[in-house]
Design a protein around this motif. Sequence first.
Motif, PDB file in Angstrom:
ATOM      1  N   LEU A   1       8.196  -4.629   3.063  1.00 20.32           N
ATOM      2  CA  LEU A   1       7.906  -5.996   3.520  1.00 20.32           C
ATOM      3  C   LEU A   1       7.945  -6.133   5.022  1.00 20.32           C
ATOM      4  O   LEU A   1       7.345  -7.060   5.589  1.00 20.32           O
ATOM      5  N   ASP A   2       8.667  -5.216   5.687  1.00 24.77           N
ATOM      6  CA  ASP A   2       8.707  -5.241   7.157  1.00 24.77           C
ATOM      7  C   ASP A   2       7.516  -4.528   7.772  1.00 24.77           C
ATOM      8  O   ASP A   2       7.417  -4.442   9.003  1.00 24.77           O
ATOM      9  N   GLY A   3       6.623  -3.982   6.946  1.00 24.56           N
ATOM     10  CA  GLY A   3       5.442  -3.310   7.463  1.00 24.56           C
ATOM     11  C   GLY A   3       5.689  -1.895   7.924  1.00 24.56           C
ATOM     12  O   GLY A   3       4.907  -1.378   8.740  1.00 24.56           O
ATOM     13  N   LYS A   4       6.715  -1.242   7.397  1.00 22.64           N
ATOM     14  CA  LYS A   4       7.045   0.112   7.844  1.00 22.64           C
ATOM     15  C   LYS A   4       7.055   1.064   6.657  1.00 22.64           C
ATOM     16  O   LYS A   4       7.266   0.678   5.518  1.00 22.64           O
TER      17      LYS A   4
ATOM     18  N   THR B   1       4.991  13.856   1.064  1.00 20.02           N
ATOM     19  CA  THR B   1       5.688  12.677   0.535  1.00 20.02           C
ATOM     20  C   THR B   1       4.717  11.534   0.325  1.00 20.02           C
ATOM     21  O   THR B   1       3.630  11.501   0.925  1.00 20.02           O
ATOM     22  N   ARG B   2       5.118  10.640  -0.535  1.00 21.43           N
ATOM     23  CA  ARG B   2       4.427   9.362  -0.729  1.00 21.43           C
ATOM     24  C   ARG B   2       5.378   8.249  -0.340  1.00 21.43           C
ATOM     25  O   ARG B   2       6.533   8.245  -0.779  1.00 21.43           O
ATOM     26  N   ALA B   3       4.883   7.303   0.435  1.00 22.42           N
ATOM     27  CA  ALA B   3       5.740   6.215   0.915  1.00 22.42           C
ATOM     28  C   ALA B   3       5.007   4.895   0.770  1.00 22.42           C
ATOM     29  O   ALA B   3       3.800   4.810   1.021  1.00 22.42           O
ATOM     30  N   THR B   4       5.765   3.882   0.350  1.00 20.85           N
ATOM     31  CA  THR B   4       5.211   2.527   0.193  1.00 20.85           C
ATOM     32  C   THR B   4       5.540   1.699   1.428  1.00 20.85           C
ATOM     33  O   THR B   4       6.680   1.701   1.917  1.00 20.85           O
ATOM     34  N   ILE B   5       4.556   0.991   1.925  1.00 23.85           N
ATOM     35  CA  ILE B   5       4.785   0.104   3.069  1.00 23.85           C
ATOM     36  C   ILE B   5       5.639  -1.065   2.598  1.00 23.85           C
ATOM     37  O   ILE B   5       5.273  -1.782   1.662  1.00 23.85           O
TER      38      ILE B   5
ATOM     39  N   ASP C   1       0.841  -1.194   0.000  1.00 24.69           N
ATOM     40  CA  ASP C   1       0.000   0.000   0.000  1.00 24.69           C
ATOM     41  C   ASP C   1       0.882   1.252   0.000  1.00 24.69           C
ATOM     42  O   ASP C   1       1.962   1.277   0.599  1.00 24.69           O
ATOM     43  N   VAL C   2       0.405   2.283  -0.672  1.00 30.85           N
ATOM     44  CA  VAL C   2       1.135   3.558  -0.748  1.00 30.85           C
ATOM     45  C   VAL C   2       0.335   4.612   0.011  1.00 30.85           C
ATOM     46  O   VAL C   2      -0.853   4.811  -0.274  1.00 30.85           O
ATOM     47  N   VAL C   3       0.969   5.257   0.978  1.00 33.05           N
ATOM     48  CA  VAL C   3       0.312   6.300   1.768  1.00 33.05           C
ATOM     49  C   VAL C   3       0.904   7.649   1.384  1.00 33.05           C
ATOM     50  O   VAL C   3       2.082   7.758   1.008  1.00 33.05           O
ATOM     51  N   GLU C   4       0.077   8.682   1.501  1.00 34.48           N
ATOM     52  CA  GLU C   4       0.487  10.044   1.189  1.00 34.48           C
ATOM     53  C   GLU C   4       0.370  10.888   2.456  1.00 34.48           C
ATOM     54  O   GLU C   4      -0.698  10.934   3.083  1.00 34.48           O
ATOM     55  N   VAL C   5       1.457  11.529   2.824  1.00 35.65           N
ATOM     56  CA  VAL C   5       1.513  12.344   4.043  1.00 35.65           C
ATOM     57  C   VAL C   5       1.841  13.776   3.639  1.00 35.65           C
ATOM     58  O   VAL C   5       2.751  14.012   2.832  1.00 35.65           O
ATOM     59  N   SER C   6       1.096  14.740   4.194  1.00 38.42           N
ATOM     60  CA  SER C   6       1.357  16.160   3.947  1.00 38.42           C
ATOM     61  C   SER C   6       1.120  16.947   5.228  1.00 38.42           C
ATOM     62  O   SER C   6       0.325  16.532   6.080  1.00 38.42           O
ATOM     63  N   VAL C   7       1.832  18.069   5.340  1.00 40.04           N
ATOM     64  CA  VAL C   7       1.708  18.970   6.488  1.00 40.04           C
ATOM     65  C   VAL C   7       1.317  20.334   5.944  1.00 40.04           C
ATOM     66  O   VAL C   7       1.975  20.873   5.044  1.00 40.04           O
TER      67      VAL C   7
END
Length: 453
Positions: free
Chosen positions: A97-100, A91-95, A77-83
């Motif tokens: 294999l370690d779940g992070k 930023t966009r970050a992909t979870i 899953d890809v999450v998008e974080v903004s402030v």
Amino acid sequence: MLSIDVGTETQMELMARVAAFAVSAAVKYIEKGVCMRIRNTISRCGVAAYFLSGMLGIPAAFLSSPARAEFLLGAGDVVEVSVAGIPALATRATIDLDGKVTLPIVGNISASGISIDALRGRVQAEYSKRAVSLREPDGRTTITPVSPEEVTVNVAQYRPVYISGDLARVGEVAFRPGLTVRQAVAVAGGYDVVRFRINNPYMDAIDFKAQETSLLDELKQEEEKKKYLQAELDRLPEKINLDEEVKVTSPPQPQNSGSLISEQIRAQTDDYEREISHLRGAFKQLAMRASLLDEQKSREEEGSLADNQEFERAKALLEKGTTSTQRVTDARRAMLLSATRALQTGAEASQVRMALDEMSRTLQRRHDERRIRLLTELQESRTKFVRLQAQLAAARQKLGLVGGMKSMWSNGRTGEPEIVVYRNANGKEEKFVGSEATPLVPGDVVEVALHVD
């Protein structure tokens, strides 16, 4: 007792109808004051469960089936974080294999196995603990704290859904919120009816009947070939008797004299007979020449013996003085000449005898090769005949089985598809039977199978 006509509805449709009915009934009862005693025990989100378990006898836990499970984040899953006000932190970050996920300033945060709301709370808590250093347009650096309300966390891209079975296309289907099995099947091109109809017994019966006909024809040809080869083999003697006159008999005529197999074997037999006839003719000529040379050698040996005796008489007369030296010389010359001719004839006769023996071996070898070839072809024909018999029996058995299915197929129809969903919930794989209305979550694996009622 409450009674609801379920008809042919699916499990999910039934649950939705019952829940709506239960909620409506609960509102009416509460408005009338009938349920005042249980008003404190029923939460706003538990009214349906209470009435379902109390009035219908359905356990409340049934409502929390895997089809209604809450979406939990997972690897991929890809999450998008903004402030707000700080574009540099978007930023966009992909979870992984370690779940992070790895975010600016805060670093790694565990995201697998939790909801997006839970992850949003974690990210907001981490950013609220930190102050961000910002450079103003005039070059000054300011330290700005981040409040939780300024942090936004959303899912930018979900894991795909995997679908397989009796479908036009199998593989990945991009997930969108609210995706159901019916929608995923539509994206995959729909049900593969052509593949399903391959098992139509009428179509199978046509194929098996054609196979039976082909095997029958091939079996008859092989039986004809086997009989013809056996007859040809019985006609050939094991050894060729060169002392007897050759008696060529006509090869046996097969039942179907115009078949390709009969023409092929007849051509091989004719070629063999012509070659043997040519070799026998050459052998006969050599035998006649050898006989003539033997007679000539015998006569020359007799003449050589007579010349030798004449030479001995001339020598005796010369010793007595009753003959001349010239006569002795002539007798000696005649003796040597006859001996030379006898030797030459003997050598030529020996060469002809050797050629005659070689011709005899060639005839016997060609005869043996013919017998070996016939034996080999006969063995192969017998083996193929047995194999064709087994294949024909199998084809007829298939025809019998398919014939029994025709009536079932004629009265049957394509029923509802069998849908099985595999879902990874909190690290454990769950398997449940779904329907076309079953909602999917990212990472689900759907298997679809068509059947005949």
